[in-house]
Design a protein around this motif. Structure first.
Motif, PDB file in Angstrom:
ATOM      1  N   PHE A  38       0.717  -1.127   0.129  1.00 10.66           N
ATOM      2  CA  PHE A  38      -0.165   0.097  -0.168  1.00 10.66           C
ATOM      3  C   PHE A  38       0.869   1.265   0.026  1.00 10.66           C
ATOM      4  O   PHE A  38       1.865   1.417   0.864  1.00 10.66           O
ATOM      5  CB  PHE A  38      -0.838  -0.057   1.152  1.00 10.66           C
ATOM      6  CG  PHE A  38      -2.159  -0.903   1.078  1.00 10.66           C
ATOM      7  CD1 PHE A  38      -3.280  -0.570   0.511  1.00 10.66           C
ATOM      8  CD2 PHE A  38      -1.926  -2.131   1.874  1.00 10.66           C
ATOM      9  CE1 PHE A  38      -4.276  -1.605   0.203  1.00 10.66           C
ATOM     10  CE2 PHE A  38      -3.018  -2.922   1.656  1.00 10.66           C
ATOM     11  CZ  PHE A  38      -4.042  -2.600   0.917  1.00 10.66           C
ATOM     12  N   ALA A  39       0.557   2.393  -0.655  1.00  6.79           N
ATOM     13  CA  ALA A  39       1.174   3.425  -0.916  1.00  6.79           C
ATOM     14  C   ALA A  39       0.497   4.597  -1.481  1.00  6.79           C
ATOM     15  O   ALA A  39      -0.565   4.342  -2.129  1.00  6.79           O
ATOM     16  CB  ALA A  39       2.603   3.314  -1.536  1.00  6.79           C
ATOM     17  N   ASP A  40       0.721   5.567  -1.456  1.00  6.25           N
ATOM     18  CA  ASP A  40       0.052   6.961  -2.000  1.00  6.25           C
ATOM     19  C   ASP A  40       1.095   7.612  -3.046  1.00  6.25           C
ATOM     20  O   ASP A  40       1.467   8.782  -2.805  1.00  6.25           O
ATOM     21  CB  ASP A  40      -0.389   7.959  -0.868  1.00  6.25           C
ATOM     22  CG  ASP A  40      -1.226   8.996  -1.663  1.00  6.25           C
ATOM     23  OD1 ASP A  40      -1.603   8.836  -2.636  1.00  6.25           O
ATOM     24  OD2 ASP A  40      -1.212  10.067  -0.779  1.00  6.25           O
ATOM     25  N   PRO A  41       1.465   6.941  -4.071  1.00  8.39           N
ATOM     26  CA  PRO A  41       2.471   7.686  -5.123  1.00  8.39           C
ATOM     27  C   PRO A  41       1.852   8.805  -5.948  1.00  8.39           C
ATOM     28  O   PRO A  41       2.706   9.503  -6.487  1.00  8.39           O
ATOM     29  CB  PRO A  41       2.970   6.525  -6.139  1.00  8.39           C
ATOM     30  CG  PRO A  41       1.595   5.504  -6.031  1.00  8.39           C
ATOM     31  CD  PRO A  41       1.094   5.667  -4.613  1.00  8.39           C
ATOM     32  N   ASP A  42       0.544   8.985  -6.116  1.00  5.88           N
ATOM     33  CA  ASP A  42       0.079  10.102  -6.647  1.00  5.88           C
ATOM     34  C   ASP A  42      -0.492  11.327  -5.716  1.00  5.88           C
ATOM     35  O   ASP A  42      -0.919  12.311  -6.083  1.00  5.88           O
ATOM     36  CB  ASP A  42      -1.202   9.676  -7.541  1.00  5.88           C
ATOM     37  CG  ASP A  42      -2.402   8.894  -6.593  1.00  5.88           C
ATOM     38  OD1 ASP A  42      -2.295   8.805  -5.517  1.00  5.88           O
ATOM     39  OD2 ASP A  42      -3.255   8.558  -7.294  1.00  5.88           O
ATOM     40  N   HIS A  43      -0.089  11.227  -4.201  1.00  4.10           N
ATOM     41  CA  HIS A  43      -0.319  12.395  -3.274  1.00  4.10           C
ATOM     42  C   HIS A  43      -1.948  12.711  -3.080  1.00  4.10           C
ATOM     43  O   HIS A  43      -2.105  14.035  -3.206  1.00  4.10           O
ATOM     44  CB  HIS A  43       0.634  13.423  -3.436  1.00  4.10           C
ATOM     45  CG  HIS A  43       1.908  13.042  -3.179  1.00  4.10           C
ATOM     46  ND1 HIS A  43       3.085  13.631  -3.506  1.00  4.10           N
ATOM     47  CD2 HIS A  43       2.682  11.606  -2.640  1.00  4.10           C
ATOM     48  CE1 HIS A  43       4.287  13.036  -3.014  1.00  4.10           C
ATOM     49  NE2 HIS A  43       3.846  11.804  -2.810  1.00  4.10           N
ATOM     50  N   ASP A  44      -2.840  11.754  -3.745  1.00  2.00           N
ATOM     51  CA  ASP A  44      -4.091  12.061  -3.426  1.00  2.00           C
ATOM     52  C   ASP A  44      -4.786  11.808  -1.965  1.00  2.00           C
ATOM     53  O   ASP A  44      -5.973  12.139  -1.986  1.00  2.00           O
ATOM     54  CB  ASP A  44      -5.082  11.595  -4.411  1.00  2.00           C
ATOM     55  CG  ASP A  44      -5.280  10.099  -4.475  1.00  2.00           C
ATOM     56  OD1 ASP A  44      -4.414   9.503  -3.701  1.00  2.00           O
ATOM     57  OD2 ASP A  44      -5.762   9.457  -5.263  1.00  2.00           O
ATOM     58  N   GLY A  45      -3.925  11.311  -1.151  1.00  2.00           N
ATOM     59  CA  GLY A  45      -4.659  11.455   0.298  1.00  2.00           C
ATOM     60  C   GLY A  45      -5.033  10.029   0.546  1.00  2.00           C
ATOM     61  O   GLY A  45      -5.629   9.768   1.552  1.00  2.00           O
ATOM     62  N   ASP A  46      -5.095   9.019  -0.368  1.00  2.00           N
ATOM     63  CA  ASP A  46      -5.519   7.712  -0.013  1.00  2.00           C
ATOM     64  C   ASP A  46      -4.620   6.582  -0.555  1.00  2.00           C
ATOM     65  O   ASP A  46      -3.397   7.004  -1.194  1.00  2.00           O
ATOM     66  CB  ASP A  46      -6.834   7.297  -0.626  1.00  2.00           C
ATOM     67  CG  ASP A  46      -6.953   7.727  -2.344  1.00  2.00           C
ATOM     68  OD1 ASP A  46      -5.911   7.005  -2.821  1.00  2.00           O
ATOM     69  OD2 ASP A  46      -7.773   8.517  -2.675  1.00  2.00           O
ATOM     70  N   LEU A  47      -4.602   5.457  -0.117  1.00  2.00           N
ATOM     71  CA  LEU A  47      -3.579   4.398  -0.267  1.00  2.00           C
ATOM     72  C   LEU A  47      -3.881   3.782  -1.638  1.00  2.00           C
ATOM     73  O   LEU A  47      -5.067   2.862  -1.515  1.00  2.00           O
ATOM     74  CB  LEU A  47      -3.350   3.509   0.925  1.00  2.00           C
ATOM     75  CG  LEU A  47      -2.793   4.226   2.189  1.00  2.00           C
ATOM     76  CD1 LEU A  47      -2.549   3.389   3.393  1.00  2.00           C
ATOM     77  CD2 LEU A  47      -1.561   4.839   1.864  1.00  2.00           C
ATOM     78  N   ASP A  48      -3.224   3.594  -2.596  1.00  2.00           N
ATOM     79  CA  ASP A  48      -3.385   2.848  -3.587  1.00  2.00           C
ATOM     80  C   ASP A  48      -2.520   1.170  -3.317  1.00  2.00           C
ATOM     81  O   ASP A  48      -1.935   1.248  -2.388  1.00  2.00           O
ATOM     82  CB  ASP A  48      -2.763   3.166  -4.853  1.00  2.00           C
ATOM     83  CG  ASP A  48      -3.219   4.655  -5.369  1.00  2.00           C
ATOM     84  OD1 ASP A  48      -4.434   4.825  -5.217  1.00  2.00           O
ATOM     85  OD2 ASP A  48      -2.554   5.597  -5.345  1.00  2.00           O
ATOM     86  N   LEU A  49      -2.755   0.176  -4.184  1.00  2.00           N
ATOM     87  CA  LEU A  49      -2.492  -0.974  -3.687  1.00  2.00           C
ATOM     88  C   LEU A  49      -1.780  -1.615  -5.013  1.00  2.00           C
ATOM     89  O   LEU A  49      -2.185  -1.722  -6.018  1.00  2.00           O
ATOM     90  CB  LEU A  49      -3.721  -1.849  -3.524  1.00  2.00           C
ATOM     91  CG  LEU A  49      -3.349  -3.356  -3.312  1.00  2.00           C
ATOM     92  CD1 LEU A  49      -2.526  -3.664  -2.195  1.00  2.00           C
ATOM     93  CD2 LEU A  49      -4.760  -4.401  -3.017  1.00  2.00           C
ATOM     94  N   LEU A  50      -0.442  -2.165  -4.639  1.00  2.00           N
ATOM     95  CA  LEU A  50       0.354  -2.809  -5.741  1.00  2.00           C
ATOM     96  C   LEU A  50       0.175  -4.416  -5.366  1.00  2.00           C
ATOM     97  O   LEU A  50       0.648  -4.713  -4.106  1.00  2.00           O
ATOM     98  CB  LEU A  50       1.843  -2.314  -5.731  1.00  2.00           C
ATOM     99  CG  LEU A  50       2.726  -3.081  -6.517  1.00  2.00           C
ATOM    100  CD1 LEU A  50       2.448  -2.851  -8.150  1.00  2.00           C
ATOM    101  CD2 LEU A  50       4.255  -2.692  -6.230  1.00  2.00           C
ATOM    102  N   VAL A  51      -0.205  -5.287  -6.082  1.00  2.00           N
ATOM    103  CA  VAL A  51       0.022  -6.747  -5.816  1.00  2.00           C
ATOM    104  C   VAL A  51       0.832  -7.111  -7.069  1.00  2.00           C
ATOM    105  O   VAL A  51       0.759  -6.922  -8.115  1.00  2.00           O
ATOM    106  CB  VAL A  51      -1.670  -7.318  -6.000  1.00  2.00           C
ATOM    107  CG1 VAL A  51      -2.302  -6.967  -4.820  1.00  2.00           C
ATOM    108  CG2 VAL A  51      -2.201  -7.137  -7.079  1.00  2.00           C
TER     109      VAL A  51
END
Length: 444
Positions: A38-51
């Motif tokens: 989980f990380a927020d590489p686009d800095h929009d304030g929520d956590l995206d998910l890499l699987v």
């Protein structure tokens, strides 16, 4: 599966309704999911998910066959992999007709906890990586978290984050990607220059003669990698000079100050089922640093009590008993997990930094932030707040700093995700978990 809390200690699976779905596969080795980050590489304030999916489909296509014919006796796994990519149109290697779909995905969070597949939109070719472990850390120093992925068969890649809009593959120009069988991953400032370095576990073969045995297809022999960041997102290979190449069949890793003396050590798990002659009694590894960074490290696992010869996979360093030093949890393949308690000298000071951002409920722990701890003597210690790394694990989103016997902290600085100026905490007490709240308040 995506388990959502019912806030009463029970959970419900909402993967399908929230868009966390992957295609079915009939690949030869099954649906081997090894990484979830989980990380927020686009800095929009929520956590995206890499699987990430360990999927060797690119080794079964026409480009792979042509590469094997061109180099029938390669000296390195990377010889075959690089030739394979050079023979493929635009470097995109085809998959064999029976490979099945690749299941690695970058899933973007819309802010409500629902996800959409943004893999292609972000410029990621994850189907070209026989993937294990993903890390999001800003290695170029531009304020945006880049993506580092370890991959088997010389497929590890480094993607530069272009202001949250897309990723660009810069593996070759950055000087990385030479690890033959990259599995575990840790990104940490090993030499204290303020720039994140990259440690990757791999495979080296501990034969009784000390020589590499007859090469097995796609199995490397050159071991781990320690890539040292030059400060601009390019790296030099410091593996051999630092003495961290040979950990045998490596998996998880941790780079932490286990002695609370201001020096980072490297721990790693290893072992493999199916090759007892070569990997018999494959113990844990612990390398402790010498007096200078450029000196080879010292193997110290056995003296430190890390004597297990089980097939260790996941490795997590955390303070299990709350006594101020980092313990080690090892998840073994086919055996019970083992928790090693650290009994570091109690007269050494320490501080652990955790973050709390009530203004950003989608990333309250400040994942992606950078923290710098400046002691009154010695160099500042810099770390990046992340839950990714090691292998098949999630780390605590915190930075632990050892300060030695007379440690006093002058200040703590935190660069929240997307911020160009730090939030500063002056003269915090040591021997505590310091919670830095984005509003400016701190909690001990």
């Amino acid at each position: 599966m995506l388990y959502v809390s019912n806030c009463d200690g029970t959970f419900r699976d909402e993967a399908a309704t929230r868009g966390v779905t992957l295609p079915l596969t009939d690949a030869q080795f099954g649906a081997q999911g090894h990484g979830a980050t989980f990380a927020d590489p686009d800095h929009d304030g929520d956590l995206d998910l890499l699987v990430l999916h360990w999927d060797a489909g690119i080794l079964t296509g026409a480009a792979a066959e042509a590469a094997r014919n061109a180099i029938p006796d390669p000296t390195s796994v990377c010889d075959t992999a690089n030739t394979m990519r050079s023979l493929a149109p635009d470097g995109v290697v085809d998959r064999g007709p029976t490979a099945g779909p690749n299941r690695s995905r970058f899933l973007r969070n819309d802010g409500t906890g629902k996800f959409t597949d943004a893999t292609a939109a972000m410029g990621l070719r994850l189907d070209q990586i026989v993937a294990f472990t993903g890390d999001f850390v800003d290695v170029t120093g531009d304020g945006w978290e880049d993506l580092l992925i370890t991959g088997d068969f010389c497929t590890s890649r480094l993607y530069r984050n272009e202001a949250g809009q897309r990723f660009v593959d810069v593996t070759e120009s950055a000087g990385v990607g030479t690890d033959e069988n990259g599995m575990g991953s840790v990104v940490r400032d090993l030499n204290g220059d303020g720039h994140p370095d990259w440690f990757i576990t791999g495979i080296s073969l501990p034969t009784r003669s000390g020589q590499c045995p007859q090469r097995v297809a796609n199995l490397g022999c050159s071991g781990n990698r320690m890539y040292i960041n030059r400060g601009d997102g390019t790296f030099e290979d410091g593996t051999e000079s630092l003495g961290v190449r040979h950990g045998w069949w490596g998996w998880g890793a941790a780079v932490e100050d286990f002695g609370n003396d201001g020096r980072l050590s490297i721990a790693m798990t290893n072992g493999y089922l199916g090759n007892a002659e070569v990997f018999e009694d494959d113990p844990l590894r612990l390398w402790i640093p010498g007096a200078r960074f450029d000196e080879p490290v010292i193997e110290a696992a056995a003296p430190a009590g890390l004597i297990s010869t089980a097939r260790g996979h996941a490795l997590v360093a955390f303070d299990a008993d709350g006594d101020g030093d980092l313990d080690l949890l090892v998840a073994n393949f086919g055996d019970a997990p083992v928790l090693y308690r650290n009994d570091a000298p109690t007269d050494r000071r320490w501080i652990t930094i955790r973050l709390d951002d009530p203004t950003t409920p989608g990333n309250r722990q400040g994942v992606g932030a950078k923290a710098r701890v400046t002691p009154t003597s010695g160099k500042p210690i810099i770390g990046w707040i992340s839950t990714s790394g090691s292998y098949e694990t999630q780390r605590l989103a915190e930075l632990h700093v050892g300060l030695g016997e007379r440690g006093v902290v002058e200040r703590v600085e935190v660069w929240w995700p997307g911020s160009t100026e730090p939030q500063v905490v002056e003269r915090p007490d040591v021997d505590q978990v310091l919670v830095v709240t984005r509003s400016g308040e701190t909690q001990g």
